[in-house]
Design a protein around this motif. Sequence first.
Motif, PDB file in Angstrom:
ATOM      1  N   GLU A 276       0.831  -1.210   0.000  1.00 35.47           N
ATOM      2  CA  GLU A 276       0.000   0.000   0.000  1.00 35.47           C
ATOM      3  C   GLU A 276       0.864   1.258   0.000  1.00 35.47           C
ATOM      4  OE1 GLU A 276      -4.020  -1.476   2.374  1.00 35.47           O
ATOM      5  OE2 GLU A 276      -2.227  -0.926   3.527  1.00 35.47           O
ATOM      6  N   LEU A 277       1.957   1.248   0.769  1.00 33.90           N
ATOM      7  CA  LEU A 277       2.855   2.396   0.784  1.00 33.90           C
ATOM      8  C   LEU A 277       3.507   2.613  -0.579  1.00 33.90           C
ATOM      9  CD1 LEU A 277       4.664   2.070   4.247  1.00 33.90           C
ATOM     10  CD2 LEU A 277       3.166   3.927   3.510  1.00 33.90           C
ATOM     11  N   VAL A 278       3.937   1.524  -1.206  1.00 35.76           N
ATOM     12  CA  VAL A 278       4.553   1.641  -2.540  1.00 35.76           C
ATOM     13  C   VAL A 278       3.559   2.219  -3.539  1.00 35.76           C
ATOM     14  CG1 VAL A 278       5.531   0.344  -4.474  1.00 35.76           C
ATOM     15  CG2 VAL A 278       6.240  -0.179  -2.123  1.00 35.76           C
ATOM     16  N   THR A 279       2.315   1.769  -3.451  1.00 30.92           N
ATOM     17  CA  THR A 279       1.272   2.300  -4.342  1.00 30.92           C
ATOM     18  C   THR A 279       1.082   3.791  -4.120  1.00 30.92           C
ATOM     19  OG1 THR A 279       0.129   0.163  -4.337  1.00 30.92           O
ATOM     20  CG2 THR A 279      -1.146   2.092  -5.020  1.00 30.92           C
ATOM     21  N   VAL A 280       1.084   4.196  -2.853  1.00 39.70           N
ATOM     22  CA  VAL A 280       0.954   5.615  -2.516  1.00 39.70           C
ATOM     23  C   VAL A 280       2.109   6.415  -3.101  1.00 39.70           C
ATOM     24  CG1 VAL A 280       1.162   7.265  -0.594  1.00 39.70           C
ATOM     25  CG2 VAL A 280      -0.443   5.348  -0.442  1.00 39.70           C
ATOM     26  N   TRP A 335      11.889  15.096   2.870  1.00 39.43           N
ATOM     27  CA  TRP A 335      10.483  14.706   3.030  1.00 39.43           C
ATOM     28  C   TRP A 335      10.349  13.189   3.129  1.00 39.43           C
ATOM     29  CZ3 TRP A 335       6.762  11.670   0.852  1.00 39.43           C
ATOM     30  CH2 TRP A 335       5.450  11.907   1.245  1.00 39.43           C
ATOM     31  N   PHE A 336      10.966  12.472   2.208  1.00 36.90           N
ATOM     32  CA  PHE A 336      10.849  11.010   2.223  1.00 36.90           C
ATOM     33  C   PHE A 336      11.490  10.414   3.469  1.00 36.90           C
ATOM     34  CE2 PHE A 336       9.655  11.164  -2.285  1.00 36.90           C
ATOM     35  CZ  PHE A 336       8.694  10.162  -2.307  1.00 36.90           C
ATOM     36  N   ALA A 337      12.594  11.000   3.914  1.00 38.05           N
ATOM     37  CA  ALA A 337      13.244  10.486   5.118  1.00 38.05           C
ATOM     38  C   ALA A 337      12.329  10.619   6.333  1.00 38.05           C
ATOM     39  CB  ALA A 337      14.556  11.232   5.355  1.00 38.05           C
ATOM     40  N   ILE A 338      11.616  11.745   6.416  1.00 37.02           N
ATOM     41  CA  ILE A 338      10.771  11.990   7.585  1.00 37.02           C
ATOM     42  C   ILE A 338       9.445  11.249   7.484  1.00 37.02           C
ATOM     43  CG2 ILE A 338       9.471  13.763   8.829  1.00 37.02           C
ATOM     44  CD1 ILE A 338      11.744  15.717   8.192  1.00 37.02           C
ATOM     45  N   PHE A 339       8.718  11.460   6.405  1.00 40.85           N
ATOM     46  CA  PHE A 339       7.359  10.923   6.321  1.00 40.85           C
ATOM     47  C   PHE A 339       7.334   9.451   5.916  1.00 40.85           C
ATOM     48  CE2 PHE A 339       6.613  15.410   6.366  1.00 40.85           C
ATOM     49  CZ  PHE A 339       5.432  15.529   7.076  1.00 40.85           C
ATOM     50  N   GLY A 341       9.863   7.470   6.082  1.00 33.83           N
ATOM     51  CA  GLY A 341      10.618   6.785   7.123  1.00 33.83           C
ATOM     52  C   GLY A 341       9.773   6.471   8.338  1.00 33.83           C
ATOM     53  N   GLN A 342       8.986   7.445   8.787  1.00 34.56           N
ATOM     54  CA  GLN A 342       8.117   7.207   9.943  1.00 34.56           C
ATOM     55  C   GLN A 342       7.086   6.129   9.647  1.00 34.56           C
ATOM     56  OE1 GLN A 342       6.839  10.588  12.680  1.00 34.56           O
ATOM     57  NE2 GLN A 342       7.347  11.707  10.802  1.00 34.56           N
ATOM     58  N   ASP A 343       6.503   6.178   8.455  1.00 34.90           N
ATOM     59  CA  ASP A 343       5.486   5.182   8.116  1.00 34.90           C
ATOM     60  C   ASP A 343       6.074   3.774   8.083  1.00 34.90           C
ATOM     61  OD1 ASP A 343       3.591   7.133   7.944  1.00 34.90           O
ATOM     62  OD2 ASP A 343       3.591   7.262   5.758  1.00 34.90           O
ATOM     63  N   LEU A 344       7.314   3.664   7.618  1.00 32.91           N
ATOM     64  CA  LEU A 344       7.962   2.363   7.560  1.00 32.91           C
ATOM     65  C   LEU A 344       8.360   1.850   8.935  1.00 32.91           C
ATOM     66  CD1 LEU A 344      10.274   2.728   4.421  1.00 32.91           C
ATOM     67  CD2 LEU A 344       8.323   1.177   4.659  1.00 32.91           C
ATOM     68  N   LEU A 345       8.894   2.756   9.756  1.00 36.16           N
ATOM     69  CA  LEU A 345       9.475   2.331  11.032  1.00 36.16           C
ATOM     70  C   LEU A 345       8.466   2.261  12.170  1.00 36.16           C
ATOM     71  CD1 LEU A 345      12.822   4.360  10.880  1.00 36.16           C
ATOM     72  CD2 LEU A 345      12.481   1.925  10.394  1.00 36.16           C
ATOM     73  N   THR A 346       7.527   3.193  12.202  1.00 36.42           N
ATOM     74  CA  THR A 346       6.606   3.272  13.348  1.00 36.42           C
ATOM     75  C   THR A 346       5.152   3.071  12.970  1.00 36.42           C
ATOM     76  OG1 THR A 346       6.344   5.686  13.168  1.00 36.42           O
ATOM     77  CG2 THR A 346       8.190   4.874  14.479  1.00 36.42           C
ATOM     78  N   GLY A 347       4.859   2.907  11.679  1.00 35.70           N
ATOM     79  CA  GLY A 347       3.475   2.770  11.252  1.00 35.70           C
ATOM     80  C   GLY A 347       2.813   4.126  11.077  1.00 35.70           C
TER      81      GLY A 347
END
Length: 511
Positions: A276-280, A335-339, A341-347
């Motif tokens: 889902e993240l990749v699609t986004v 932007w990608f590192a923060i947003f 990254g957070q989605d990948l690491l913390t949901g």
Amino acid sequence: MSESKRNQILLFAAIGVLLIVGFFLRLQNLADKEFWHDESFTALVISGRTTNELKAEIGNKIVSFANLEKYRTLTDNSNPSAILKVIGEDEPGHAPLFYFAENLFCSIFGASPFSMRMLCVLISVCTLPAIYWAAREIYESTRASLLALGLASLSPLLIYYAQEARDYSLGILFMVVSTASLVTALRKNSKYFWAGYAVSLVAGLYSWLFMTIVMAAHVLYFLANWPVCKNQVKQFATCVALGVASFAPWALFISQHMDSFKKAYDWMQPTLTMPELVTVWLAIPYKSVALFGFKTAKIATLLFFVTVVEVSAVLLALKPLWNKKWTLLFILTVWFAIFAGQDLLTGGARSAVFRYQLPVLICTLMLLPTLFETMWTRSRVAKVVASLLLLFIFGVEILSDFYMLNTRIWPDKAIAMRFTLPLSDVLHKESDALLIAEESKINPTELLDLSYLVSPTTKLLFVTGASPVSIPDAAKIYVWNGSDALIKQLKSDHKIEENIGGFPYITKATR
């Protein structure tokens, strides 16, 4: 007249036409779109009254929609102190400068949906020369900068935010102006441009919290170009220090209202899976030129092709290393590192939020000329292909614009937010009906949205808290997105009709 001179004149003329078209597109149906509840929040802020005050005014008793008028117009309470109070209680993630400007603008032209949106139109128009300036500094090419200007003029992304009474248009302006100011200041080493850079940072930070990402990217760009920029470290460090120091009071303000801050963003907590993240993320690049109207399976290939074009431009911008396009590339990186990254690491779903993607979308739009500039320096065939591809991109923008601008409801809004128009149509036909809405199911600012559409005399019962509802003795009751408990209670002595007009969020109850 030489052929190159003639071509340059034709290019200027074509971009001039695109600018005129873009200006009128920003005005098209400006007052006709649904004034949805995020915009109603803007109206609430400039009224100087909080959501809690609104709930206290109308909660758990029958009132008329006329009672809501003071929460969407300027009153004696419309002052900077009250505006800060509303932001602090309701949504401290939004900086105050836009609301101060909106309050001043509406004090002159009135607090109507048209005037509130008109300020954003003017801000968006000011953004266009800023994009030209930034592109002129970054590309050092008249053709590339004019192309960036033309793409921005027709961009559905920029037109969308030109027509929405929210603070994002001002944030975009300062993002572009600060980047242009930095590159110019580094080139000219002029105290005036360094002063302009400092002012744009401060104003940007008080307009849009995402300016922190932009400022971090500027620091990375400066460090990456250290051999060239080291003689200007004092000027740059002074500007950044001024930005940080000036932002400190607002950072303190946010920390003092952290509970409200967290509450306002609870809705982003659902975790997306990796697919889902990749699609986004694959959907992000095309949105700057194809925002709405292309979301069916039949044209998924078209969207993917636009994404490939955008990504190709970004990759081409990487060379030569540390060129001026890196001012934009570092914004993408941060932007990608923060947003992401957070989605990948913390949901969470931060990177999936459309308005949070704005820094990426603006940067990819401004990097798009890189592809065409590269192709135009190749063979004659490459030039022809580049010209056809450019016409295709402009065509996609125009199609997306006309789809978006000729709907009464913004196509991206969640389904629960899209029933104010059919609900108002129903209430117009039933002038003696009572509307019941519940705090657990309806945001109070959505009632402000509805108040623009219904008669001021229409009756409303807004149920707050968990106590049982005292059902009034009304011949006709309409329920907006009613809870199971409320519908069950109504069924005891009312005839229930659901899906009124084919809309699942509207229920009718009659004695």
